[in-house]
Write a protein that holds these residues in place. Structure first.
Motif, mmCIF file in Angstrom:
data_model
loop_
_atom_site.group_PDB
_atom_site.id
_atom_site.type_symbol
_atom_site.label_atom_id
_atom_site.label_comp_id
_atom_site.label_asym_id
_atom_site.label_seq_id
_atom_site.Cartn_x
_atom_site.Cartn_y
_atom_site.Cartn_z
ATOM 1 N N GLU A 33 -0.945 0.242 -1.311
ATOM 2 C CA GLU A 33 -2.170 -0.247 -0.673
ATOM 3 C C GLU A 33 -1.861 -0.967 0.632
ATOM 4 O O GLU A 33 -2.572 -0.802 1.625
ATOM 5 N N SER A 36 -0.947 1.828 3.147
ATOM 6 C CA SER A 36 -2.049 2.705 3.550
ATOM 7 C C SER A 36 -3.123 1.987 4.352
ATOM 8 O O SER A 36 -3.792 2.620 5.170
ATOM 9 N N THR A 37 -3.302 0.680 4.150
ATOM 10 C CA THR A 37 -4.338 -0.045 4.893
ATOM 11 C C THR A 37 -3.783 -0.820 6.072
ATOM 12 O O THR A 37 -4.554 -1.357 6.865
ATOM 13 N N MET A 39 -2.065 -3.642 5.935
ATOM 14 C CA MET A 39 -2.070 -5.092 5.711
ATOM 15 C C MET A 39 -0.641 -5.619 5.754
ATOM 16 O O MET A 39 0.298 -4.939 5.368
ATOM 17 N N ASP A 48 -9.766 -7.048 -0.877
ATOM 18 C CA ASP A 48 -9.895 -5.591 -0.902
ATOM 19 C C ASP A 48 -10.359 -5.138 -2.284
ATOM 20 O O ASP A 48 -9.628 -5.222 -3.260
#
Length: 92
Positions: A33, A36-37, A39, A48
């Motif tokens: 995550e 992919s984002t 962050m 999120d």
């Protein structure tokens, strides 16, 4: 080995490995995550909603599959008996 002892050992291995596989799956989901984002920290993942759904949908099946795999591995390894030969070249 008696089947009762085999079942006890395999069940203990499954119970112990379940949380370990859950932790590993949660760490992998967090890394995925974050990658992919885009962050930079885990603190940003708190807001999120998709991360929560990812954890809910991914971690339980992986933890269950890991526990079943550990159970099967211990069950299959404890059922074998050693075959010893008195003469070393008995197979020759």
């Amino acid at each position: 080995m008696h089947k009762g002892l085999r079942a006890l050992l395999a069940s203990t291995a499954a119970l112990v490995s379940g949380p370990a596989f859950a932790w590993l799956a949660a760490e992998l989901a967090a890394c995925y995550e974050m990658f992919s984002t885009g962050m930079n920290s885990r603190a940003e993942l708190g807001d999120d909603l998709g991360f929560g759904m990812l954890l809910f949908m991914v971690v339980p099946p992986i933890a269950l599959a890991g526990a079943v795999l550990a159970w099967w591995f211990v069950w299959s390894r404890t059922g074998r008996t050693k075959t010893t030969f008195a003469n070393e070249d008995a197979n020759a």
